[in-house]
Design a protein around this motif. Structure first.
Motif, PDB file in Angstrom:
ATOM      1  N   HIS A 131     -36.431 -23.869  14.223  1.00 49.66           N
ATOM      2  CA  HIS A 131     -35.992 -23.799  12.823  1.00 49.66           C
ATOM      3  C   HIS A 131     -36.228 -25.093  12.035  1.00 49.66           C
ATOM      4  O   HIS A 131     -36.064 -25.106  10.812  1.00 49.66           O
ATOM      5  N   HIS A 169     -26.108 -20.003  13.246  1.00 47.11           N
ATOM      6  CA  HIS A 169     -25.759 -21.413  13.008  1.00 47.11           C
ATOM      7  C   HIS A 169     -25.896 -21.766  11.529  1.00 47.11           C
ATOM      8  O   HIS A 169     -26.547 -21.051  10.775  1.00 47.11           O
ATOM      9  N   ASP A 222     -27.087 -24.906  10.685  1.00 44.18           N
ATOM     10  CA  ASP A 222     -28.195 -25.872  10.626  1.00 44.18           C
ATOM     11  C   ASP A 222     -27.969 -26.897   9.515  1.00 44.18           C
ATOM     12  O   ASP A 222     -28.881 -27.261   8.771  1.00 44.18           O
ATOM     13  N   ASN A 253     -26.409 -29.950  10.162  1.00 41.35           N
ATOM     14  CA  ASN A 253     -26.068 -31.237  10.772  1.00 41.35           C
ATOM     15  C   ASN A 253     -26.962 -32.361  10.279  1.00 41.35           C
ATOM     16  O   ASN A 253     -28.030 -32.133   9.710  1.00 41.35           O
ATOM     17  N   PRO A 274     -24.349 -32.537  17.489  1.00 41.96           N
ATOM     18  CA  PRO A 274     -23.938 -32.677  18.882  1.00 41.96           C
ATOM     19  C   PRO A 274     -25.135 -32.864  19.811  1.00 41.96           C
ATOM     20  O   PRO A 274     -24.956 -33.191  20.982  1.00 41.96           O
ATOM     21  N   SER A 275     -26.348 -32.656  19.309  1.00 41.14           N
ATOM     22  CA  SER A 275     -27.518 -32.583  20.190  1.00 41.14           C
ATOM     23  C   SER A 275     -28.648 -33.548  19.835  1.00 41.14           C
ATOM     24  O   SER A 275     -29.485 -33.856  20.674  1.00 41.14           O
ATOM     25  N   HIS A 277     -33.746 -29.019  14.794  1.00 44.87           N
ATOM     26  CA  HIS A 277     -33.622 -27.602  14.378  1.00 44.87           C
ATOM     27  C   HIS A 277     -32.188 -27.252  13.956  1.00 44.87           C
ATOM     28  O   HIS A 277     -31.991 -26.206  13.336  1.00 44.87           O
ATOM     29  N   GLY A 278     -31.222 -28.129  14.268  1.00 48.74           N
ATOM     30  CA  GLY A 278     -29.855 -27.932  13.790  1.00 48.74           C
ATOM     31  C   GLY A 278     -29.589 -28.627  12.461  1.00 48.74           C
ATOM     32  O   GLY A 278     -28.430 -28.723  12.032  1.00 48.74           O
ATOM     33  N   ASP A 323     -20.543 -26.428  13.747  1.00 45.11           N
ATOM     34  CA  ASP A 323     -19.969 -27.688  14.222  1.00 45.11           C
ATOM     35  C   ASP A 323     -19.016 -28.240  13.154  1.00 45.11           C
ATOM     36  O   ASP A 323     -19.134 -27.894  11.971  1.00 45.11           O
ATOM     37  N   ASP A 328     -33.463 -16.711  11.377  1.00 49.57           N
ATOM     38  CA  ASP A 328     -33.442 -17.231  12.750  1.00 49.57           C
ATOM     39  C   ASP A 328     -33.086 -16.033  13.637  1.00 49.57           C
ATOM     40  O   ASP A 328     -32.045 -15.396  13.422  1.00 49.57           O
ATOM     41  N   ASP A 345     -31.808 -15.858  16.348  1.00 55.97           N
ATOM     42  CA  ASP A 345     -30.510 -15.942  17.027  1.00 55.97           C
ATOM     43  C   ASP A 345     -29.361 -15.475  16.132  1.00 55.97           C
ATOM     44  O   ASP A 345     -28.214 -15.404  16.574  1.00 55.97           O
ATOM     45  N   THR A 401     -31.000 -20.864  21.589  1.00 54.36           N
ATOM     46  CA  THR A 401     -29.568 -21.147  21.430  1.00 54.36           C
ATOM     47  C   THR A 401     -28.818 -19.847  21.095  1.00 54.36           C
ATOM     48  O   THR A 401     -28.319 -19.666  19.985  1.00 54.36           O
ATOM     49  N   GLU A 415     -37.605 -19.231  15.746  1.00 55.72           N
ATOM     50  CA  GLU A 415     -36.868 -19.359  17.017  1.00 55.72           C
ATOM     51  C   GLU A 415     -37.211 -18.292  18.056  1.00 55.72           C
ATOM     52  O   GLU A 415     -36.478 -18.141  19.032  1.00 55.72           O
TER      53      GLU A 415
HETATM   54  N1  LIG Z   1     -31.884 -23.359  14.555  1.00 51.86           N
HETATM   55  C1  LIG Z   1     -31.012 -23.336  15.542  1.00 51.86           C
HETATM   56  N2  LIG Z   1     -31.133 -22.460  16.507  1.00 51.86           N
HETATM   57  N3  LIG Z   1     -30.053 -24.263  15.532  1.00 51.86           N
HETATM   58  C2  LIG Z   1     -29.071 -24.408  16.567  1.00 51.86           C
HETATM   59  C3  LIG Z   1     -28.232 -25.616  16.329  1.00 51.86           C
HETATM   60  C4  LIG Z   1     -27.185 -25.820  17.379  1.00 51.86           C
HETATM   61  C5  LIG Z   1     -26.209 -26.969  17.105  1.00 51.86           C
HETATM   62  N4  LIG Z   1     -25.439 -26.699  15.937  1.00 51.86           N
HETATM   63  C6  LIG Z   1     -26.953 -28.286  16.962  1.00 51.86           C
HETATM   64  O1  LIG Z   1     -26.915 -28.918  15.949  1.00 51.86           O
HETATM   65  O2  LIG Z   1     -27.620 -28.713  17.875  1.00 51.86           O
END
Ligand SMILES: NC(=[NH2+])NCCC[C@H](N)C(=O)O
Ligand SMILES: [Mn+2]
Ligand SMILES: [Mn+2]
Length: 300
Positions: free
Chosen positions: A100, A125, A127, A129, A135-136, A140-141, A179, A227, A229, A241, A272
């Motif tokens: 993403h 999600h 996305d 962040n 957190p990662s 892509h988040g 998150d 996405d 997911d 994810t 994704e």
């Molecule tokens: N495009 C996605 N599948 N994003 C997943 C993000 C998962 C989590 N919120 C992160 O920032 O890592």
């Protein structure tokens, strides 16, 4: 809807840590994308894939880092330039991911053509962040935050302007994993979110119809960023994810059909799809089915 369409593949897997999502564009093509669209009388130009550079050695994240920042930023700019050209040529861009993070480039290329670009973010999600809240460390988040102008300047300033979109022009549908920093941003900026709670309570017909009415009033173009997911992992197992309790196959087709009737979309991307995690190309096939409904496939 615009009958002239350009397909752009983005074999990007550097915005997250699981390999395989770079094969998404081929899996979606292999599942019959072109045949589907041509069968619906679209004039389709498949422009192939955006070249993605590989990192020298797999760059492991240190705290506060953004994984593969340089490669993601370079690819985003290339994608932005391609998409920009297609919109200038009055063609509907259909972008295939890839993870993403590619939405950073899509929105950068598309949004300069609109005063108020609307975005439907169909995803488990947010996305939303940034390096501080992630957190990662996976980009892509982050693409929706980046497009709001929040995040590393290498990303927010792709294609030479920022922000790409306004918070009031965004609608998120299907959210069920947010998150703490994302929740805070949603509150602060007043972003419209139809989480699974609202989908269950209101039903998809009302959710998508309300979203369309909301965007119609305030935007001059709408991008769908879907996405896979966002769907339940039972229907879409080929994602990196997965989050249980997702949108169903039927809700998603219905949403695509109502979007088609509304004729508000001016661009779209499907992201994704990870063929390594998939079962017999089920998720790519689902993506092609959804694209069919979005572009006018009907039972009668
Ligand atoms: N495009 C996605 N599948 N994003 C997943 C993000 C998962 C989590 N919120 C992160 O920032 O890592
Ligand atoms: Mn997601
Ligand atoms: Mn996403």
């Amino acid at each position: 809807m615009n009958k002239n369409m350009s397909i752009i593949g983005v074999p990007m897997d550097l915005g997250q840590s699981r390999r395989g999502v770079d094969m998404g564009p081929s899996a979606i093509r292999y599942a019959g994308l072109l045949e589907k669209l041509e069968g619906l009388d679209y004039n389709v130009d498949d422009l192939g894939d955006v070249p993605i550079s590989r990192p020298d050695s797999r760059h492991e994240r240190q705290d506060g880092d953004l994984r593969n920042l340089k490669q993601v930023a370079d690819a985003s700019l290339k994608l932005a330039e391609m998409v920009d050209q297609e919109v200038s040529d009055k063609r509907f861009p259909l972008v295939l991911g890839g993870d993403h993070s590619i939405a950073i480039g899509s929105l950068a290329g598309i949004s300069k053509h609109y005063e108020n670009l609307g975005v439907i973010w169909y995803d488990a999600h947010g996305d939303l962040n940034s390096a501080e809240t992630s957190p990662s460390g996976n980009i892509h988040g982050m693409p929706l935050a980046v497009s709001l102008g929040i995040g590393h300047e290498r990303l927010t300033n792709i294609h030479g302007y920022s922000p790409k979109i306004k918070p009031e022009n965004i609608v998120i549908i299907g959210a069920r994993s947010l998150d703490p920093g994302e929740k805070k941003l949603i509150k602060e900026r007043g972003i419209q979110v139809y989480s699974m709670h609202e989908v269950d309570r209101m039903g998809m017909t009302n959710v998508i119809s309300e979203a369309i009415e909301y965007l119609k009033e305030r935007t001059d173009g709408v991008h769908l960023s879907l996405d896979l997911d966002g769907l339940d992992p039972d229907e879409a197992p080929g994602v990196g994810t997965p989050v249980i309790g997702g949108l169903s196959y039927r809700e998603s087709h219905l949403a695509m059909e109502i979007l088609q009737e509304s004729a508000i979309l001016t661009s779209a991307e499907f992201v994704e799809v990870n063929p390594i995690l998939d079962e017999k190309n089920k998720t790519a096939t689902l993506a092609v089915g959804l694209i069919g409904s979005l572009f006018g496939e009907k039972l009668k």
